[in-house]
Design a protein around this motif. Structure first.
Motif, PDB file in Angstrom:
ATOM      1  N   ARG A  14      50.157  32.109  37.361  1.00  7.75           N
ATOM      2  CA  ARG A  14      49.552  32.501  36.091  1.00  7.75           C
ATOM      3  C   ARG A  14      48.218  33.227  36.221  1.00  7.75           C
ATOM      4  O   ARG A  14      47.773  33.875  35.282  1.00  7.75           O
ATOM      5  CB  ARG A  14      49.346  31.261  35.210  1.00  7.75           C
ATOM      6  CG  ARG A  14      50.625  30.645  34.681  1.00  7.75           C
ATOM      7  CD  ARG A  14      50.307  29.571  33.664  1.00  7.75           C
ATOM      8  NE  ARG A  14      51.514  29.084  32.998  1.00  7.75           N
ATOM      9  CZ  ARG A  14      51.511  28.205  32.005  1.00  7.75           C
ATOM     10  NH1 ARG A  14      50.352  27.735  31.555  1.00  7.75           N
ATOM     11  NH2 ARG A  14      52.638  27.814  31.455  1.00  7.75           N
ATOM     12  N   THR A  15      47.569  33.118  37.355  1.00 11.55           N
ATOM     13  CA  THR A  15      46.207  33.644  37.489  1.00 11.55           C
ATOM     14  C   THR A  15      46.140  34.722  38.563  1.00 11.55           C
ATOM     15  O   THR A  15      46.687  34.563  39.654  1.00 11.55           O
ATOM     16  CB  THR A  15      45.235  32.508  37.852  1.00 11.55           C
ATOM     17  OG1 THR A  15      45.347  31.462  36.884  1.00 11.55           O
ATOM     18  CG2 THR A  15      43.804  33.015  37.866  1.00 11.55           C
ATOM     19  N   ASP A  16      45.480  35.824  38.226  1.00 13.80           N
ATOM     20  CA  ASP A  16      45.261  36.872  39.220  1.00 13.80           C
ATOM     21  C   ASP A  16      43.861  37.450  39.098  1.00 13.80           C
ATOM     22  O   ASP A  16      43.242  37.411  38.026  1.00 13.80           O
ATOM     23  CB  ASP A  16      46.320  37.964  39.101  1.00 13.80           C
ATOM     24  CG  ASP A  16      46.272  38.698  37.778  1.00 13.80           C
ATOM     25  OD1 ASP A  16      45.987  39.902  37.779  1.00 13.80           O
ATOM     26  OD2 ASP A  16      46.528  38.079  36.725  1.00 13.80           O
ATOM     27  N   LEU A  17      43.385  37.990  40.208  1.00 11.38           N
ATOM     28  CA  LEU A  17      42.105  38.686  40.278  1.00 11.38           C
ATOM     29  C   LEU A  17      42.385  40.170  40.463  1.00 11.38           C
ATOM     30  O   LEU A  17      43.284  40.541  41.208  1.00 11.38           O
ATOM     31  CB  LEU A  17      41.278  38.172  41.455  1.00 11.38           C
ATOM     32  CG  LEU A  17      41.059  36.662  41.544  1.00 11.38           C
ATOM     33  CD1 LEU A  17      40.357  36.324  42.859  1.00 11.38           C
ATOM     34  CD2 LEU A  17      40.240  36.176  40.368  1.00 11.38           C
ATOM     35  N   LEU A  70      32.713  57.859  36.326  1.00 16.09           N
ATOM     36  CA  LEU A  70      33.299  56.844  37.188  1.00 16.09           C
ATOM     37  C   LEU A  70      33.260  55.502  36.469  1.00 16.09           C
ATOM     38  O   LEU A  70      32.250  55.141  35.862  1.00 16.09           O
ATOM     39  CB  LEU A  70      32.516  56.744  38.496  1.00 16.09           C
ATOM     40  CG  LEU A  70      32.918  55.604  39.445  1.00 16.09           C
ATOM     41  CD1 LEU A  70      34.305  55.854  40.023  1.00 16.09           C
ATOM     42  CD2 LEU A  70      31.878  55.453  40.553  1.00 16.09           C
ATOM     43  N   GLY A  71      34.371  54.780  36.541  1.00 13.21           N
ATOM     44  CA  GLY A  71      34.432  53.445  35.949  1.00 13.21           C
ATOM     45  C   GLY A  71      34.947  52.443  36.966  1.00 13.21           C
ATOM     46  O   GLY A  71      35.874  52.733  37.721  1.00 13.21           O
ATOM     47  N   VAL A  72      34.335  51.258  36.994  1.00  9.55           N
ATOM     48  CA  VAL A  72      34.754  50.178  37.890  1.00  9.55           C
ATOM     49  C   VAL A  72      34.728  48.872  37.108  1.00  9.55           C
ATOM     50  O   VAL A  72      33.760  48.593  36.391  1.00  9.55           O
ATOM     51  CB  VAL A  72      33.823  50.057  39.118  1.00  9.55           C
ATOM     52  CG1 VAL A  72      34.289  48.928  40.027  1.00  9.55           C
ATOM     53  CG2 VAL A  72      33.758  51.373  39.883  1.00  9.55           C
ATOM     54  N   ALA A  73      35.796  48.100  37.236  1.00  3.48           N
ATOM     55  CA  ALA A  73      35.852  46.812  36.544  1.00  3.48           C
ATOM     56  C   ALA A  73      36.463  45.760  37.463  1.00  3.48           C
ATOM     57  O   ALA A  73      37.426  46.024  38.190  1.00  3.48           O
ATOM     58  CB  ALA A  73      36.674  46.926  35.274  1.00  3.48           C
ATOM     59  N   LEU A  74      35.882  44.557  37.424  1.00  4.19           N
ATOM     60  CA  LEU A  74      36.413  43.390  38.126  1.00  4.19           C
ATOM     61  C   LEU A  74      36.774  42.354  37.087  1.00  4.19           C
ATOM     62  O   LEU A  74      36.060  42.179  36.099  1.00  4.19           O
ATOM     63  CB  LEU A  74      35.364  42.810  39.081  1.00  4.19           C
ATOM     64  CG  LEU A  74      34.963  43.654  40.289  1.00  4.19           C
ATOM     65  CD1 LEU A  74      33.719  43.067  40.941  1.00  4.19           C
ATOM     66  CD2 LEU A  74      36.101  43.718  41.285  1.00  4.19           C
ATOM     67  N   GLY A  75      37.894  41.662  37.291  1.00  3.94           N
ATOM     68  CA  GLY A  75      38.284  40.688  36.288  1.00  3.94           C
ATOM     69  C   GLY A  75      39.174  39.597  36.827  1.00  3.94           C
ATOM     70  O   GLY A  75      39.724  39.688  37.940  1.00  3.94           O
ATOM     71  N   ILE A  76      39.304  38.554  36.035  1.00  7.46           N
ATOM     72  CA  ILE A  76      40.237  37.481  36.289  1.00  7.46           C
ATOM     73  C   ILE A  76      41.125  37.327  35.061  1.00  7.46           C
ATOM     74  O   ILE A  76      40.637  37.416  33.926  1.00  7.46           O
ATOM     75  CB  ILE A  76      39.515  36.150  36.622  1.00  7.46           C
ATOM     76  CG1 ILE A  76      40.536  35.050  36.937  1.00  7.46           C
ATOM     77  CG2 ILE A  76      38.567  35.737  35.502  1.00  7.46           C
ATOM     78  CD1 ILE A  76      39.876  33.796  37.503  1.00  7.46           C
ATOM     79  N   ARG A  77      42.410  37.174  35.286  1.00  7.13           N
ATOM     80  CA  ARG A  77      43.377  37.123  34.173  1.00  7.13           C
ATOM     81  C   ARG A  77      44.203  35.849  34.284  1.00  7.13           C
ATOM     82  O   ARG A  77      44.677  35.483  35.360  1.00  7.13           O
ATOM     83  CB  ARG A  77      44.268  38.363  34.231  1.00  7.13           C
ATOM     84  CG  ARG A  77      45.390  38.413  33.216  1.00  7.13           C
ATOM     85  CD  ARG A  77      45.995  39.784  33.212  1.00  7.13           C
ATOM     86  NE  ARG A  77      46.263  40.285  34.556  1.00  7.13           N
ATOM     87  CZ  ARG A  77      46.539  41.557  34.850  1.00  7.13           C
ATOM     88  NH1 ARG A  77      46.540  42.468  33.892  1.00  7.13           N
ATOM     89  NH2 ARG A  77      46.790  41.919  36.088  1.00  7.13           N
ATOM     90  N   TYR A  78      44.367  35.185  33.144  1.00 10.63           N
ATOM     91  CA  TYR A  78      45.204  33.982  33.074  1.00 10.63           C
ATOM     92  C   TYR A  78      46.278  34.199  32.034  1.00 10.63           C
ATOM     93  O   TYR A  78      45.994  34.507  30.880  1.00 10.63           O
ATOM     94  CB  TYR A  78      44.357  32.762  32.704  1.00 10.63           C
ATOM     95  CG  TYR A  78      45.146  31.472  32.692  1.00 10.63           C
ATOM     96  CD1 TYR A  78      45.434  30.793  33.874  1.00 10.63           C
ATOM     97  CD2 TYR A  78      45.630  30.942  31.499  1.00 10.63           C
ATOM     98  CE1 TYR A  78      46.165  29.611  33.867  1.00 10.63           C
ATOM     99  CE2 TYR A  78      46.368  29.772  31.474  1.00 10.63           C
ATOM    100  CZ  TYR A  78      46.640  29.111  32.658  1.00 10.63           C
ATOM    101  OH  TYR A  78      47.379  27.954  32.657  1.00 10.63           O
ATOM    102  N   LYS A  79      47.536  34.082  32.443  1.00 10.89           N
ATOM    103  CA  LYS A  79      48.669  34.338  31.555  1.00 10.89           C
ATOM    104  C   LYS A  79      49.174  33.034  30.951  1.00 10.89           C
ATOM    105  O   LYS A  79      49.492  32.087  31.669  1.00 10.89           O
ATOM    106  CB  LYS A  79      49.810  35.015  32.326  1.00 10.89           C
ATOM    107  CG  LYS A  79      49.415  36.291  33.058  1.00 10.89           C
ATOM    108  CD  LYS A  79      50.611  36.866  33.793  1.00 10.89           C
ATOM    109  CE  LYS A  79      50.225  38.070  34.636  1.00 10.89           C
ATOM    110  NZ  LYS A  79      49.459  37.678  35.846  1.00 10.89           N
ATOM    111  N   PHE A  80      49.226  32.977  29.638  1.00 12.53           N
ATOM    112  CA  PHE A  80      49.717  31.796  28.936  1.00 12.53           C
ATOM    113  C   PHE A  80      51.227  31.838  28.791  1.00 12.53           C
ATOM    114  O   PHE A  80      51.804  32.900  28.710  1.00 12.53           O
ATOM    115  CB  PHE A  80      49.064  31.697  27.552  1.00 12.53           C
ATOM    116  CG  PHE A  80      47.582  31.417  27.627  1.00 12.53           C
ATOM    117  CD1 PHE A  80      47.109  30.126  27.675  1.00 12.53           C
ATOM    118  CD2 PHE A  80      46.663  32.474  27.648  1.00 12.53           C
ATOM    119  CE1 PHE A  80      45.751  29.861  27.736  1.00 12.53           C
ATOM    120  CE2 PHE A  80      45.313  32.227  27.709  1.00 12.53           C
ATOM    121  CZ  PHE A  80      44.842  30.920  27.759  1.00 12.53           C
TER     122      PHE A  80
END
Length: 243
Positions: A195-198, A233-243
């Protein structure tokens, strides 16, 4: 509902119509979510057919008006083949937005293909576009849009995506010499669990703000270039949790 062109191309975009740094509005139109819509989807083995009709699009227009059947209406169709390794699609979309002095027309036609080999999937396509004013002659926007890229599942839990977008702007409200925008996007995604990814997502655009929206079609839900600048230029870091 998503219109037929959006559905047809969704499986042929390497970044999967990502909400970050994706020129999806330029590619499929501001009407890609159409209301007051009747839609059909049919499957015959590996072939999928879609068709839709919007009686009055309030998302990209004024909505339905009694006695004016054409105003803000929209329609389109798509045909997609999805085989084991090879896939292809063809689709058309038109909507008729309310413009100053009457109802104009925005037309788009696209073809795309994909091929899977080992852990990688390569895909790309072409989209023709033409928008005219209410008089049926005055050009609002005419372009040829291209994209190509690939997904690669390097490890079971780690995937990479690379995509290149290019828009040949032939006419923008009479301007036939506008610098053509292009963009390179890169995504790295690691699954920590089911469920979780970086993720890391980046994009570099030339002759446009990221997404192309503001520079090419005046859609003010994007990134604006700084004064005197031609790149972003665009840069994004994130964490995602799928319900």
């Amino acid at each position: 509902q998503y219109h037929s062109l959006f559905d047809a191309l969704a499986s042929f975009s390497p970044t999967g119509f990502a909400t970050q740094y994706e020129p999806v509005v330029l590619q499929v139109g501001v009407n890609f979510r159409s209301d007051n819509t009747v839609k059909y989807t049919g499957n015959l083995g590996p072939v999928t057919a879609t068709a839709h009709w919007s009686f009055g699009n309030g998302v990209a227009g004024g909505g339905e008006v009694p006695g004016d059947f054409r105003r803000d209406s929209g329609y389109g169709a798509g045909l997609t083949y999805g085989g084991q390794a090879f896939g292809a699609t063809v689709a058309y979309d038109q909507y008729n937005p309310t413009l100053s002095g009457g109802t104009g027309s925005v037309k788009k036609f696209a073809v795309a293909a994909s091929y899977a080999v080992g852990p990688a999937k390569i895909m790309g396509g072409y989209r023709w576009g033409r928008s005219v004013a209410a008089d049926g002659q005055t050009m609002v926007f005419r372009d040829d849009y291209y994209w190509v890229g690939a997904n690669c599942q390097v490890l079971p839990a780690f995937g990479l995506t690379l995509q290149y977008n290019y828009d040949n702007v032939r006419n923008l409200v009479g301007n036939t010499n506008r610098a053509n925008p292009w963009q390179v996007s890169f995504v790295a995604d690691y699954n920590v669990s089911k469920r979780t990814d970086l993720y890391l997502t980046t994009a570099f655009a030339k002759n446009a703000g990221l997404n192309f929206d503001t520079s090419a079609i005046g859609f003010a839900n994007a990134y604006f270039l700084g004064t005197g600048e031609s790149t972003m230029l665009g840069v994004a870091l994130g964490i995602r949790y799928k319900f």
